[in-house]
Scaffold this active site. Structure first.
Site, PDB file in Angstrom:
ATOM      1  N   ARG A 181      62.262  66.040  54.903  1.00 48.14           N
ATOM      2  CA  ARG A 181      61.420  67.238  54.886  1.00 48.14           C
ATOM      3  C   ARG A 181      62.286  68.482  55.101  1.00 48.14           C
ATOM      4  O   ARG A 181      63.471  68.376  55.394  1.00 48.14           O
ATOM      5  CB  ARG A 181      60.325  67.152  55.954  1.00 48.14           C
ATOM      6  CG  ARG A 181      60.854  67.132  57.374  1.00 48.14           C
ATOM      7  CD  ARG A 181      59.719  67.133  58.393  1.00 48.14           C
ATOM      8  NE  ARG A 181      60.226  67.017  59.745  1.00 48.14           N
ATOM      9  CZ  ARG A 181      59.459  66.903  60.828  1.00 48.14           C
ATOM     10  NH1 ARG A 181      58.147  66.890  60.713  1.00 48.14           N
ATOM     11  NH2 ARG A 181      59.993  66.811  62.013  1.00 48.14           N
ATOM     12  N   ASN A 203      56.404  75.384  59.699  1.00 44.11           N
ATOM     13  CA  ASN A 203      56.408  74.448  60.832  1.00 44.11           C
ATOM     14  C   ASN A 203      57.812  74.395  61.404  1.00 44.11           C
ATOM     15  O   ASN A 203      58.781  74.162  60.671  1.00 44.11           O
ATOM     16  CB  ASN A 203      56.016  73.032  60.391  1.00 44.11           C
ATOM     17  CG  ASN A 203      55.822  72.101  61.583  1.00 44.11           C
ATOM     18  OD1 ASN A 203      54.962  72.339  62.427  1.00 44.11           O
ATOM     19  ND2 ASN A 203      56.634  71.061  61.662  1.00 44.11           N
ATOM     20  N   GLU A 204      57.924  74.649  62.682  1.00 44.63           N
ATOM     21  CA  GLU A 204      59.215  74.541  63.364  1.00 44.63           C
ATOM     22  C   GLU A 204      60.353  75.081  62.479  1.00 44.63           C
ATOM     23  O   GLU A 204      61.282  74.344  62.114  1.00 44.63           O
ATOM     24  CB  GLU A 204      59.496  73.101  63.772  1.00 44.63           C
ATOM     25  CG  GLU A 204      58.539  72.594  64.817  1.00 44.63           C
ATOM     26  CD  GLU A 204      58.999  71.303  65.489  1.00 44.63           C
ATOM     27  OE1 GLU A 204      59.853  70.610  64.923  1.00 44.63           O
ATOM     28  OE2 GLU A 204      58.500  71.019  66.594  1.00 44.63           O
ATOM     29  N   GLU A 261      52.374  71.232  70.091  1.00 41.27           N
ATOM     30  CA  GLU A 261      52.682  69.805  69.923  1.00 41.27           C
ATOM     31  C   GLU A 261      53.336  69.245  71.175  1.00 41.27           C
ATOM     32  O   GLU A 261      54.204  69.885  71.780  1.00 41.27           O
ATOM     33  CB  GLU A 261      53.701  69.597  68.793  1.00 41.27           C
ATOM     34  CG  GLU A 261      53.216  69.824  67.408  1.00 41.27           C
ATOM     35  CD  GLU A 261      54.329  69.555  66.404  1.00 41.27           C
ATOM     36  OE1 GLU A 261      55.239  68.748  66.701  1.00 41.27           O
ATOM     37  OE2 GLU A 261      54.296  70.159  65.328  1.00 41.27           O
ATOM     38  N   GLU A 297      57.772  58.482  60.971  1.00 41.95           N
ATOM     39  CA  GLU A 297      57.179  58.661  62.305  1.00 41.95           C
ATOM     40  C   GLU A 297      56.173  57.584  62.682  1.00 41.95           C
ATOM     41  O   GLU A 297      55.354  57.786  63.578  1.00 41.95           O
ATOM     42  CB  GLU A 297      56.565  60.065  62.380  1.00 41.95           C
ATOM     43  CG  GLU A 297      57.653  61.122  62.323  1.00 41.95           C
ATOM     44  CD  GLU A 297      57.144  62.543  62.290  1.00 41.95           C
ATOM     45  OE1 GLU A 297      56.035  62.766  61.759  1.00 41.95           O
ATOM     46  OE2 GLU A 297      57.856  63.438  62.781  1.00 41.95           O
ATOM     47  N   LYS A 298      56.270  56.414  62.024  1.00 42.39           N
ATOM     48  CA  LYS A 298      55.239  55.405  62.320  1.00 42.39           C
ATOM     49  C   LYS A 298      55.330  54.877  63.748  1.00 42.39           C
ATOM     50  O   LYS A 298      54.354  54.366  64.284  1.00 42.39           O
ATOM     51  CB  LYS A 298      55.258  54.263  61.298  1.00 42.39           C
ATOM     52  CG  LYS A 298      56.534  53.479  61.193  1.00 42.39           C
ATOM     53  CD  LYS A 298      56.390  52.413  60.106  1.00 42.39           C
ATOM     54  CE  LYS A 298      57.698  51.719  59.813  1.00 42.39           C
ATOM     55  NZ  LYS A 298      58.707  52.627  59.179  1.00 42.39           N
ATOM     56  N   PHE A 299      56.487  55.021  64.391  1.00 42.85           N
ATOM     57  CA  PHE A 299      56.585  54.587  65.789  1.00 42.85           C
ATOM     58  C   PHE A 299      56.498  55.754  66.775  1.00 42.85           C
ATOM     59  O   PHE A 299      56.812  55.611  67.947  1.00 42.85           O
ATOM     60  CB  PHE A 299      57.858  53.763  66.012  1.00 42.85           C
ATOM     61  CG  PHE A 299      57.831  52.468  65.247  1.00 42.85           C
ATOM     62  CD1 PHE A 299      56.817  51.543  65.475  1.00 42.85           C
ATOM     63  CD2 PHE A 299      58.775  52.183  64.277  1.00 42.85           C
ATOM     64  CE1 PHE A 299      56.753  50.353  64.759  1.00 42.85           C
ATOM     65  CE2 PHE A 299      58.724  51.002  63.553  1.00 42.85           C
ATOM     66  CZ  PHE A 299      57.713  50.082  63.791  1.00 42.85           C
TER      67      PHE A 299
HETATM   68  C1  GLA Z   1      57.995  68.101  65.378  1.00 44.10           C
HETATM   69  C2  GLA Z   1      57.220  68.330  64.099  1.00 44.10           C
HETATM   70  C3  GLA Z   1      56.154  67.316  63.869  1.00 44.10           C
HETATM   71  C4  GLA Z   1      56.628  65.934  64.201  1.00 44.10           C
HETATM   72  C5  GLA Z   1      57.139  65.917  65.618  1.00 44.10           C
HETATM   73  C6  GLA Z   1      57.599  64.564  66.078  1.00 44.10           C
HETATM   74  O1  GLA Z   1      57.436  68.667  66.468  1.00 44.10           O
HETATM   75  O2  GLA Z   1      56.655  69.607  64.051  1.00 44.10           O
HETATM   76  O3  GLA Z   1      55.767  67.379  62.524  1.00 44.10           O
HETATM   77  O4  GLA Z   1      57.633  65.572  63.330  1.00 44.10           O
HETATM   78  O5  GLA Z   1      58.240  66.777  65.699  1.00 44.10           O
HETATM   79  O6  GLA Z   1      58.028  64.591  67.411  1.00 44.10           O
END
Ligand code: GLA
Length: 654
Positions: free
Chosen positions: A108, A146-147, A303, A351-353
């Site tokens: 990503r 995002n971030e 988050e 991120e499945k785990f």
């Molecule tokens: C970041 C991202 C999320 C996800 C989390 C996982 O905060 O913004 O999309 O990937 O990490 O911890």
């Protein structure tokens, strides 16, 4: 914030699930007290399956389903991860590393912050989104990108180089001014025109320090510019739209003082490592930073994980109760919302785990039971919404100093954020609330201003810090402060802002030499305050200051390590020329608080316990695996392992 309940919920990615799961999701959300779902963060490829061809029907249904269920939506602009077709058509949109490697599609954030193709396609999508959803009754907040910079804080591609040159021309005006600022008389680096200037890619050896920090500054600005561009598109459709983007705590690559001015709501993502017994220090400091970035206004935890993440080498789950502790810590330190990544744990993908609010095991699980209990508890804390967190101690935090001390070709590369946490910890251990401030900020509301590693100070910041003591308050400066100006040129005449500066006068010292200590080497401190110094030593020359503690061995033997000056104006100036060990730092904090007339909540340091007051209610949290009994501001409090509570104004538990 729109409601009088604390926002509660998380990222919601229904596109990963069949339609029938959506209804179950809403039912489960309602039972868990969820108020808010963040939707669409990674939906670009589904919303625009091929260039210019949009599919919004599914998102319409998601928003309507949530709205009918009484769940508000934080709508993402979906631009965080471009679909593969973008790089296929525009390979030049992919970011390039310092070594010239073009990063591939398949994870990503694979775009260069300066890519015109990315920007054009992203803004086109945002316009469509805004036109369709800006007035949707479920949407209360826009989540832009995002971030920003999380994986790709900077890119060394051609478009970035061109944008960097434009940025430099704006900053310096003429190439002569750039040459002056960059000190290009050194090593034959003089540039004849802006066209000759490039990005600081891999070089034969350490490159120009000012070029490097300018590229850091530019890269933060380039990302911020993307945020701003998306926000402006949304505002052109809906002038009343409220927007945020999620910060990442003390994130080196984005100067959040600048970013904070551009967001309507400060929001943050934080994942303290449950395996690290010191992670609560980072967590508390980060919450305080988020409050400070907004000038004290409430912020939003965008988050956190309910338990383990997936991206550490070893992903330890949170302890029982620890997610509640982290959540209440946020509320106590100024958050009006507690959200998670993510609502339902993915079955596929990287991120499945990663834990979620509904784990793989389903709702009948330890994690989901904790999620429900937390939802119920937060409902009762609505009276804290909008309430301030008073603080009279400020720590100076500065991205330029961070960038500078971690550059190569310095006496010793220092770890800026860890140093900030260490100094912050001294106050946390005493239960003293701290705000963070930018170096040139007006600190007149604070009785004690602490500047660790304030390495880069412009003239205005030097004067501002000096004013702390002339107005009668207490200033503490740490080693390596006031060494460089904003061009990263050394300040001559005994550092700390240079010969005769307001800072030298405030502290009554000059710094003649540095003597960094190798890793693991300590130096004994003797005098009124005995202990150990680590990391750093200096030859400090008192010019009016009293010696509180001196180095007793090695190169600096006999020279002051800690000094104190009663300054004209009634204030006090402290200088600390080493990184004190924990006990010595506790003793110092004690003296600084006494000088500033600040009362601590704990009579002596309480490792692992925190306390802070918001809206007249005192929060106490136990970040240790032990049952603890502590006296907080005169009240005895019992805490379970990882337990937390708010005391009512009268001192009774709630
Ligand atoms: C970041 C991202 C999320 C996800 C989390 C996982 O905060 O913004 O999309 O990937 O990490 O911890």
């Amino acid at each position: 914030m729109t409601s009088q309940v604390i926002r509660y919920g998380g990222d919601y990615n229904p596109e990963q699930w069949p339609r029938e799961v959506w209804d179950e999701d809403v039912t489960l959300m309602q039972r868990a007290g969820v108020t808010t779902a963040t939707v669409g963060v990674f939906s670009w490829a589904k919303l625009e399956p091929s260039p210019g061809e949009y599919d919004f029907a599914w998102l319409d249904e998601v928003l309507d389903t949530l709205h009918t269920g009484g769940i508000e939506v934080i709508l993402a602009t979906a631009t965080a991860s471009p679909p593969p077709w973008l790089a296929h058509r525009h390979p030049e949109s992919l970011p390039v590393t310092i070594d010239g490697v073009r990063l591939a599609v398949g994870s990503r954030q694979q775009y260069s912050p300066s890519s015109s193709a990315y920007r054009e396609h992203a803004l086109r999508l945002v316009r469509k989104m805004a036109e369709r959803y800006a007035r949707h009754p479920a949407v209360t907040l826009w989540h832009i990108g995002n971030e920003y910079g999380c994986h790709v804080p900077r890119s060394y591609d051609e478009e970035s180089a061109a944008a960097f040159r434009v940025w430099l021309e704006k900053r310096y005006g003429t190439i002569d001014e750039l040459n002056r600022a960059w000190g290009t008389a050194f090593w034959s680096q003089r540039y004849g025109s802006f066209e000759e200037v490039g990005v600081p890619s891999r070089m034969p050896t350490d490159g120009n320090a000012t070029q490097a920090i300018d590229f850091d500054r530019f890269s933060s600005d380039a990302l911020l510019e993307l945020y701003r561009a998306e926000r402006e598109v949304i505002r052109s459709v809906d002038p009343d739209a409220v927007a945020t983007t999620n910060f990442m705590g003390l994130f080196r690559h984005a100067d959040y003082w600048a970013w904070a001015r551009e967001v309507d709501v400060i929001s943050d993502d934080l994942y303290p490592d449950p395996a690290d017994s010191r992670s609560h220090i980072l967590a508390a400091a980060t919450r305080d930073l988020m409050r400070s970035l907004g000038g004290g206004r409430p912020w939003l935890l965008m988050e956190q994980a309910t338990s383990a993440v997936n991206w550490r080498p070893i992903n330890v789950p949170k302890h029982r109760g620890q997610n509640r502790l982290h959540s209440l810590q946020c509320v106590a330190r100024g958050a009006d919302g507690i959200l998670h990544f993510q609502w339902r744990q993915s079955v596929a993908g990287t991120e499945k785990f990663h834990s979620a609010m509904v784990p793989h095991a389903g709702p009948d699980s330890r994690i989901h039971r904790e999620v429900r209990a937390l939802g119920a508890e937060l409902k009762d804390l609505g009276d804290l919404i909008g309430q301030p967190v008073p603080a009279v101690v400020a720590i100076v935090l500065d991205w330029d100093s961070w960038r500078a001390v971690e550059q190569p070709s310095t006496p010793r590369q220092l770890t800026y954020d860890q140093t900030i946490y260490a100094w912050y910890e001294g106050f946390l251990r005493r239960g003293v609330a701290v705000d963070f401030v930018a170096p040139g900020a007006d600190t007149s509301g604070y009785r004690l201003v602490v500047a660790p590693l304030a390495n880069v100070l412009n003239d205005a910041a030097v004067s501002r810090l000096g004013e702390v003591v002339t107005r009668g308050d207490v200033l503490v400066a740490g080693y390596q402060s006031g060494v460089l100006d904003e061009d990263l040129h050394a300040r001559l005449g005994g550092y700390l802002g240079g010969a005769g500066s307001a800072l030298q006068r405030a502290l009554g010292v000059r710094v003649e030499e540095f003597a960094p200590l190798p890793d693991g080497v300590t130096t004994a401190l003797t005098g009124d305050l005995a202990g150990q110094g680590t990391v750093w030593q200096e030859i400090v020359i008192p010019v009016g200051a009293q010696v509180v503690s001196a180095f007793s061995d090695g190169f600096t033997a006999g020279h002051p390590a800690v000094t104190r000056q009663d300054a004209t104006g009634g204030g006090v100036g402290w200088y600390v020329a080493t990184e004190p060990d924990t006990d010595t730092r506790d003793a110092l904090v004690d003296r600084w608080l006494t000088d500033a007339g600040v009362e601590a909540a704990f009579a002596s340091a309480e490792p692992g316990i925190e306390t802070v007051v918001r809206g007249g209610r005192r929060f106490v949290g136990n970040h240790t695996p032990e049952h603890r009994v502590v006296t907080v501001a005169g009240t005895s409090v019992e805490l379970e392992p990882y337990g937390a509570l708010f005391l009512s104004a009268e001192g009774a538990d709630r």
